[in-house]
Design an enzyme around this catalytic site. Sequence first.
Site, PDB file in Angstrom:
ATOM      1  N   LEU A  62      54.940  48.988  51.237  1.00 44.30           N
ATOM      2  CA  LEU A  62      53.580  48.427  51.235  1.00 44.30           C
ATOM      3  C   LEU A  62      53.664  47.019  50.670  1.00 44.30           C
ATOM      4  O   LEU A  62      54.346  46.784  49.671  1.00 44.30           O
ATOM      5  CB  LEU A  62      52.645  49.264  50.350  1.00 44.30           C
ATOM      6  N   HIS A  80      36.563  47.754  33.535  1.00 37.90           N
ATOM      7  CA  HIS A  80      37.731  47.086  34.120  1.00 37.90           C
ATOM      8  C   HIS A  80      38.979  47.971  33.974  1.00 37.90           C
ATOM      9  O   HIS A  80      39.802  48.053  34.879  1.00 37.90           O
ATOM     10  CB  HIS A  80      37.961  45.727  33.449  1.00 37.90           C
ATOM     11  N   ARG A 109      28.799  47.622  36.064  1.00 41.49           N
ATOM     12  CA  ARG A 109      27.706  48.599  36.203  1.00 41.49           C
ATOM     13  C   ARG A 109      28.189  50.004  35.850  1.00 41.49           C
ATOM     14  O   ARG A 109      27.458  50.796  35.259  1.00 41.49           O
ATOM     15  CB  ARG A 109      27.139  48.564  37.639  1.00 41.49           C
ATOM     16  N   TRP A 110      29.429  50.297  36.187  1.00 42.37           N
ATOM     17  CA  TRP A 110      29.999  51.610  35.856  1.00 42.37           C
ATOM     18  C   TRP A 110      30.007  51.782  34.332  1.00 42.37           C
ATOM     19  O   TRP A 110      29.635  52.846  33.824  1.00 42.37           O
ATOM     20  CB  TRP A 110      31.424  51.692  36.414  1.00 42.37           C
ATOM     21  N   ASP A 125      34.224  45.877  43.345  1.00 37.49           N
ATOM     22  CA  ASP A 125      33.024  45.457  42.611  1.00 37.49           C
ATOM     23  C   ASP A 125      32.360  46.666  41.947  1.00 37.49           C
ATOM     24  O   ASP A 125      32.388  47.767  42.486  1.00 37.49           O
ATOM     25  CB  ASP A 125      32.046  44.788  43.596  1.00 37.49           C
ATOM     26  N   GLY A 126      31.770  46.405  40.800  1.00 37.86           N
ATOM     27  CA  GLY A 126      30.963  47.451  40.142  1.00 37.86           C
ATOM     28  C   GLY A 126      31.520  47.940  38.820  1.00 37.86           C
ATOM     29  O   GLY A 126      30.984  48.896  38.251  1.00 37.86           O
ATOM     30  N   ASN A 127      32.581  47.303  38.310  1.00 36.24           N
ATOM     31  CA  ASN A 127      33.153  47.746  37.034  1.00 36.24           C
ATOM     32  C   ASN A 127      32.129  47.653  35.902  1.00 36.24           C
ATOM     33  O   ASN A 127      32.015  48.554  35.068  1.00 36.24           O
ATOM     34  CB  ASN A 127      34.359  46.871  36.646  1.00 36.24           C
ATOM     35  N   SER A 142      38.115  32.691  41.427  1.00 39.64           N
ATOM     36  CA  SER A 142      38.104  31.407  40.705  1.00 39.64           C
ATOM     37  C   SER A 142      36.793  31.265  39.920  1.00 39.64           C
ATOM     38  O   SER A 142      36.752  30.575  38.906  1.00 39.64           O
ATOM     39  CB  SER A 142      38.331  30.239  41.666  1.00 39.64           C
ATOM     40  N   SER A 193      31.724  36.795  48.896  1.00 42.66           N
ATOM     41  CA  SER A 193      32.016  36.173  47.600  1.00 42.66           C
ATOM     42  C   SER A 193      33.284  35.312  47.615  1.00 42.66           C
ATOM     43  O   SER A 193      34.156  35.457  46.749  1.00 42.66           O
ATOM     44  CB  SER A 193      32.119  37.238  46.505  1.00 42.66           C
TER      45      SER A 193
HETATM   46  C1  FPP Z   1      34.110  43.223  39.621  1.00 37.63           C
HETATM   47  O1  FPP Z   1      33.314  44.015  38.789  1.00 37.63           O
HETATM   48  C2  FPP Z   1      35.516  43.317  39.231  1.00 37.63           C
HETATM   49  C3  FPP Z   1      36.217  42.301  38.635  1.00 37.63           C
HETATM   50  C4  FPP Z   1      35.621  41.002  38.321  1.00 37.63           C
HETATM   51  C5  FPP Z   1      37.596  42.444  38.210  1.00 37.63           C
HETATM   52  C6  FPP Z   1      38.446  43.392  39.002  1.00 37.63           C
HETATM   53  C7  FPP Z   1      39.486  43.910  38.099  1.00 37.63           C
HETATM   54  C8  FPP Z   1      39.964  45.168  38.102  1.00 37.63           C
HETATM   55  C9  FPP Z   1      39.581  46.184  39.101  1.00 37.63           C
HETATM   56  C10 FPP Z   1      40.901  45.674  37.105  1.00 37.63           C
HETATM   57  C11 FPP Z   1      42.119  44.877  36.926  1.00 37.63           C
HETATM   58  C12 FPP Z   1      43.047  44.914  38.054  1.00 37.63           C
HETATM   59  C13 FPP Z   1      44.330  44.576  37.924  1.00 37.63           C
HETATM   60  C14 FPP Z   1      45.197  44.488  39.120  1.00 37.63           C
HETATM   61  C15 FPP Z   1      44.921  44.285  36.606  1.00 37.63           C
HETATM   62  P1  FPP Z   1      32.138  43.332  37.971  1.00 37.63           P
HETATM   63  O2  FPP Z   1      32.630  43.115  36.588  1.00 37.63           O
HETATM   64  O3  FPP Z   1      31.655  42.121  38.667  1.00 37.63           O
HETATM   65  O4  FPP Z   1      31.086  44.495  38.018  1.00 37.63           O
HETATM   66  P2  FPP Z   1      29.492  44.357  38.045  1.00 37.63           P
HETATM   67  O5  FPP Z   1      29.138  43.604  39.304  1.00 37.63           O
HETATM   68  O6  FPP Z   1      29.030  45.776  38.057  1.00 37.63           O
HETATM   69  O7  FPP Z   1      29.103  43.629  36.796  1.00 37.63           O
END
Ligand code: FPP
Length: 260
Positions: free
Chosen positions: A149, A55, A42-43, A38-40, A84, A214
């Site tokens: 793995l 992402h 916000r990053w 989580d946190g993509n 989902s 979640s």
């Molecule tokens: C949550 O961050 C992350 C996701 C919804 C997607 C996770 C996907 C990846 C890490 C990259 C793709 C991975 C593969 C295997 C192809 P968020 O968008 O909810 O962040 P936020 O809470 O800061 O808005």
Amino acid sequence: MSSATQKLPQSLPVAASKGGPLPAGPVPVPKHVAVIMDGNGRWASARFLPRVAGHREGARAVRRTIEAAIQSGVEWLTIYAFSSENWQRPASEVLDLTGLLRHYLKNEIAELHSNGVRLHFIGDRMRFETDIGNALADAERLTAGNTRLNLVVALSYGARDEIASAARSLAIAAKEGRIDPAAIDEAMLASSLSTAGMPDPDLVIRTSGEMRLSNFLLWQAAYAELVFMDVLWPDFGPVHFAEALTEYARRERRFGARPA
Ligand code: FPP
């Protein structure tokens, strides 16, 4: 279902942690680690970048985490790549995420295979376009003999839906006389889930400071240790992974029983 206790490899950088001292004796390494990445978003926002940049960086963190899991002696790693509920995000973000998945499947599987990683996918893969569905099946077939793995990627996954599907399939089997309803127990339900045959997670890590599951592995994580970390997923690396493992080693797992 069980957790293995192994010796921590010497090479693992056991990070200093906020907790107390490690218990004496061999350090337990979780057999199965599951991660809520989580946190993509916000990053990316913190850098005035579009969410897709977060992402993309998140996908790099996935690579680092796979390597860290292998180095640590973890046997199973499950990552929550697409829930989902993520289908409800704006169409442009869904397109970015599925595009990234397509790119990942096209470009990373060969390397994962050569590193001995076996891939498994859980979730409703029928919701993805046919080319992605085919690539998932191909990756599972290609890597089926690997043992270094097990990487489980949760895609279009929701735990409540998974449990409802298992209940539905058992109800149909009972109605058709293939099973005795009185014989339905935890083991039978577990073997009807998408994770049938996989060990339960020993440790669930969630990044970004949020403290919830979640809809992730709700059945399987019944006795998992939960570690919530403040780091945003794109910044996650081997030191954070080691920190979570150190925190896990400090926990006393009782599975509802009393300490010995
Ligand atoms: C949550 O961050 C992350 C996701 C919804 C997607 C996770 C996907 C990846 C890490 C990259 C793709 C991975 C593969 C295997 C192809 P968020 O968008 O909810 O962040 P936020 O809470 O800061 O808005």
